[in-house]
Enzyme design. Structure first.
Site, PDB file in Angstrom:
ATOM      1  N   GLN A   1      27.183 -14.963   9.588  1.00 25.59           N
ATOM      2  CA  GLN A   1      26.146 -15.981   9.430  1.00 25.59           C
ATOM      3  C   GLN A   1      26.321 -17.167  10.369  1.00 25.59           C
ATOM      4  OE1 GLN A   1      27.386 -16.650   5.222  1.00 25.59           O
ATOM      5  NE2 GLN A   1      26.784 -18.755   5.614  1.00 25.59           N
TER       6      GLN A   1
ATOM      7  N   ALA B   1      37.215 -24.297   1.594  1.00 24.63           N
ATOM      8  CA  ALA B   1      37.345 -25.744   1.842  1.00 24.63           C
ATOM      9  C   ALA B   1      36.648 -26.492   0.697  1.00 24.63           C
ATOM     10  CB  ALA B   1      36.795 -26.134   3.207  1.00 24.63           C
TER      11      ALA B   1
ATOM     12  N   HIS C   1      35.122 -28.616  -2.276  1.00 27.03           N
ATOM     13  CA  HIS C   1      34.871 -30.020  -2.600  1.00 27.03           C
ATOM     14  C   HIS C   1      34.161 -30.036  -3.951  1.00 27.03           C
ATOM     15  CE1 HIS C   1      30.822 -29.010  -1.336  1.00 27.03           C
ATOM     16  NE2 HIS C   1      31.257 -28.687  -0.132  1.00 27.03           N
TER      17      HIS C   1
ATOM     18  N   GLY D   1      31.181 -30.270  -4.759  1.00 22.47           N
ATOM     19  CA  GLY D   1      29.984 -29.426  -4.816  1.00 22.47           C
ATOM     20  C   GLY D   1      30.346 -28.024  -5.277  1.00 22.47           C
ATOM     21  N   HIS D   2      31.353 -27.437  -4.624  1.00 22.78           N
ATOM     22  CA  HIS D   2      31.823 -26.110  -5.045  1.00 22.78           C
ATOM     23  C   HIS D   2      32.293 -26.148  -6.497  1.00 22.78           C
ATOM     24  CE1 HIS D   2      32.770 -25.840  -0.568  1.00 22.78           C
ATOM     25  NE2 HIS D   2      31.969 -24.815  -0.757  1.00 22.78           N
TER      26      HIS D   2
ATOM     27  N   SER E   1      31.654 -28.919   3.345  1.00 17.94           N
ATOM     28  CA  SER E   1      32.950 -28.633   3.967  1.00 17.94           C
ATOM     29  C   SER E   1      32.994 -29.217   5.375  1.00 17.94           C
ATOM     30  CB  SER E   1      33.182 -27.123   4.035  1.00 17.94           C
ATOM     31  OG  SER E   1      33.119 -26.572   2.737  1.00 17.94           O
TER      32      SER E   1
ATOM     33  N   VAL F   1      25.704 -32.246  -5.126  1.00 21.08           N
ATOM     34  CA  VAL F   1      26.708 -33.259  -5.458  1.00 21.08           C
ATOM     35  C   VAL F   1      26.934 -34.122  -4.217  1.00 21.08           C
ATOM     36  CG1 VAL F   1      29.085 -33.677  -6.192  1.00 21.08           C
ATOM     37  CG2 VAL F   1      27.794 -31.758  -7.146  1.00 21.08           C
TER      38      VAL F   1
ATOM     39  N   MET G   1      32.466 -20.308   1.014  1.00 22.30           N
ATOM     40  CA  MET G   1      33.227 -20.115   2.255  1.00 22.30           C
ATOM     41  C   MET G   1      34.475 -21.008   2.240  1.00 22.30           C
ATOM     42  SD  MET G   1      30.516 -19.233   5.213  1.00 22.30           S
ATOM     43  CE  MET G   1      29.976 -20.877   5.597  1.00 22.30           C
TER      44      MET G   1
ATOM     45  N   GLY H   1      24.032 -23.569  -4.592  1.00 22.85           N
ATOM     46  CA  GLY H   1      23.765 -25.006  -4.576  1.00 22.85           C
ATOM     47  C   GLY H   1      22.399 -25.338  -3.999  1.00 22.85           C
TER      48      GLY H   1
HETATM   49  P1  AMP Z   1      29.631 -22.982   1.228  1.00 24.70           P
HETATM   50  O1  AMP Z   1      31.090 -22.815   0.938  1.00 24.70           O
HETATM   51  O2  AMP Z   1      29.306 -24.195   2.036  1.00 24.70           O
HETATM   52  O3  AMP Z   1      28.983 -21.719   1.739  1.00 24.70           O
HETATM   53  O4  AMP Z   1      28.957 -23.270  -0.179  1.00 24.70           O
HETATM   54  C1  AMP Z   1      29.135 -22.416  -1.271  1.00 24.70           C
HETATM   55  C2  AMP Z   1      28.118 -22.770  -2.321  1.00 24.70           C
HETATM   56  O5  AMP Z   1      28.308 -24.141  -2.703  1.00 24.70           O
HETATM   57  C3  AMP Z   1      26.677 -22.644  -1.829  1.00 24.70           C
HETATM   58  O6  AMP Z   1      25.868 -22.109  -2.861  1.00 24.70           O
HETATM   59  C4  AMP Z   1      26.304 -24.068  -1.524  1.00 24.70           C
HETATM   60  O7  AMP Z   1      24.918 -24.329  -1.626  1.00 24.70           O
HETATM   61  C5  AMP Z   1      27.076 -24.811  -2.602  1.00 24.70           C
HETATM   62  N1  AMP Z   1      27.278 -26.205  -2.220  1.00 24.70           N
HETATM   63  C6  AMP Z   1      27.764 -26.661  -1.031  1.00 24.70           C
HETATM   64  N2  AMP Z   1      27.763 -28.017  -1.012  1.00 24.70           N
HETATM   65  C7  AMP Z   1      27.260 -28.411  -2.201  1.00 24.70           C
HETATM   66  C8  AMP Z   1      26.992 -29.687  -2.784  1.00 24.70           C
HETATM   67  N3  AMP Z   1      27.241 -30.823  -2.151  1.00 24.70           N
HETATM   68  N4  AMP Z   1      26.475 -29.721  -4.033  1.00 24.70           N
HETATM   69  C9  AMP Z   1      26.200 -28.567  -4.701  1.00 24.70           C
HETATM   70  N5  AMP Z   1      26.428 -27.345  -4.199  1.00 24.70           N
HETATM   71  C10 AMP Z   1      26.952 -27.257  -2.971  1.00 24.70           C
END
Ligand code: AMP
Length: 297
Positions: free
Chosen positions: A61, A32, A34, A36-37, A187, A177, A30, A148
């Site tokens: 969602q 933004a 970081h 993790g992404h 995010s 991460v 989604m 993640g």
């Molecule tokens: P989001 O943009 O928050 O929907 O996250 C996109 C993907 O990145 C999802 O599969 C999340 O689980 C993963 N994700 C978000 N934060 C982290 C993190 N800190 N470490 C690893 N994966 C992450």
């Protein structure tokens, strides 16, 4: 890197790699971005010939309109970061492209979605996730998709969805991460005021308390949860849930007699954060499917 806004453009772009039998990896996000992404993208870059990153803030969602409107968005910066990671295709559709007028279908995964995030955020949350992820799988037809461990329940729901609907995609879950002080990257962290950011460290700290107790041989879940909650209470963090569950079924455990997962959700001001920690017992039994993540907190 090419940024594509329409499904037809993406189909055209993926025609050649698909014809040539390339391994296509999808990282749904989604935005933004970081670290993790970026960790998911880097893993996809290593394992796949062509990497597609989707960037779509999925209204379906979000259970609160205020959460959706406050959700951080920085598409230009995301595109720069994705290009630096040598992403091939950034798929950034508008809402109308994904949900054209008359859209009327929902994918609903049962059981696993009744608890934790599903109970806290309502049924619609995982329906929205399952529906958009199914659409992304159909649009991209990836060989492999990366998620993640940070969103542990989401990853489990998607594995169930793939199995139940016989979707031809391999699901990989990547370790959480964290910031140097332990806070799981999210995010939503950007929405925290400085004092809230400090308070937020209690989430990962409390999970480390649980992990340390388990590593020292504690198997009584009540005892572990009491110590974990004390850490959260000390930081005046109101939790939405704090549970230790079986990592496959998400059912609460009373005694740690195998792999377990501790999960927490808390509200800090108007920001809702979640975190989790796979728990390994003192006997050294590796937590199911989460060995890497267990060491990352
Ligand atoms: P989001 O943009 O928050 O929907 O996250 C996109 C993907 O990145 C999802 O599969 C999340 O689980 C993963 N994700 C978000 N934060 C982290 C993190 N800190 N470490 C690893 N994966 C992450």
């Amino acid at each position: 890197m090419r940024t594509l806004r329409s499904i037809s453009e993406l189909h055209a772009a993926l025609a050649r790699p698909r014809r040539e039998g390339c391994r296509i990896g999808l990282v749904p996000t989604m935005g933004a971005f970081h670290e993790g992404h970026l960790s998911l993208i880097r893993r996809a870059r290593i394992e796949c010939d062509d990497v597609v990153v989707s960037l779509f803030v999925n209204p379906a969602q979000f259970n609160e309109a205020a959460d959706l409107s406050a959700y951080p968005r920085d598409g230009d910066h995301d595109a720069l970061l994705a290009a630096e990671e040598r992403v091939d295709f950034l798929f950034a559709p508008g809402v109308e492209e994904i949900y054209p007028s008359g859209f009327a279908t929902t994918i609903s995964v049962g059981g696993l979605t009744d608890v934790l995030e599903g109970a806290s955020r309502g049924r619609g949350h995982f329906d929205g996730v399952a529906t958009v992820v199914t659409k992304l799988f159909n649009i991209v037809s990836p060989d492999v998709a990366y998620f993640g461990q940070k969103d542990a329940q989401q990853a489990l729901v998607i594995r169930r969805l793939v199995r139940d609907l016989n979707l031809q995609v391999q699901i990989e879950t990547c370790p959480t991460v964290r910031e140097p002080d332990g806070l799981a990257m999210s995010s939503r962290n950007a929405l925290l005021a400085p004092d809230e950011r400090e308070q937020a460290t209690a989430l990962s700290r409390s999970l480390r308390v649980a992990a340390a107790l388990v590593a020292a041989g504690e198997t009584n879940v009540r005892t572990i949860l009491d110590a974990t909650r004390a850490e959260l209470d000390g930081a005046h963090l109101p939790t939405e849930y704090l549970q230790i569950v079986n990592p496959d079924t998400l059912l609460p455990m009373t005694t740690l007699d195998g792999p377990a997962l501790a999960l927490v959700a808390a509200r800090i001001g108007s920001t809702r954060l979640i975190d989790n920690q796979p728990l390994s017992t003192a006997t050294g039994a590796a937590p199911h499917g989460n060995a890497q993540a267990a060491g990352s907190i």
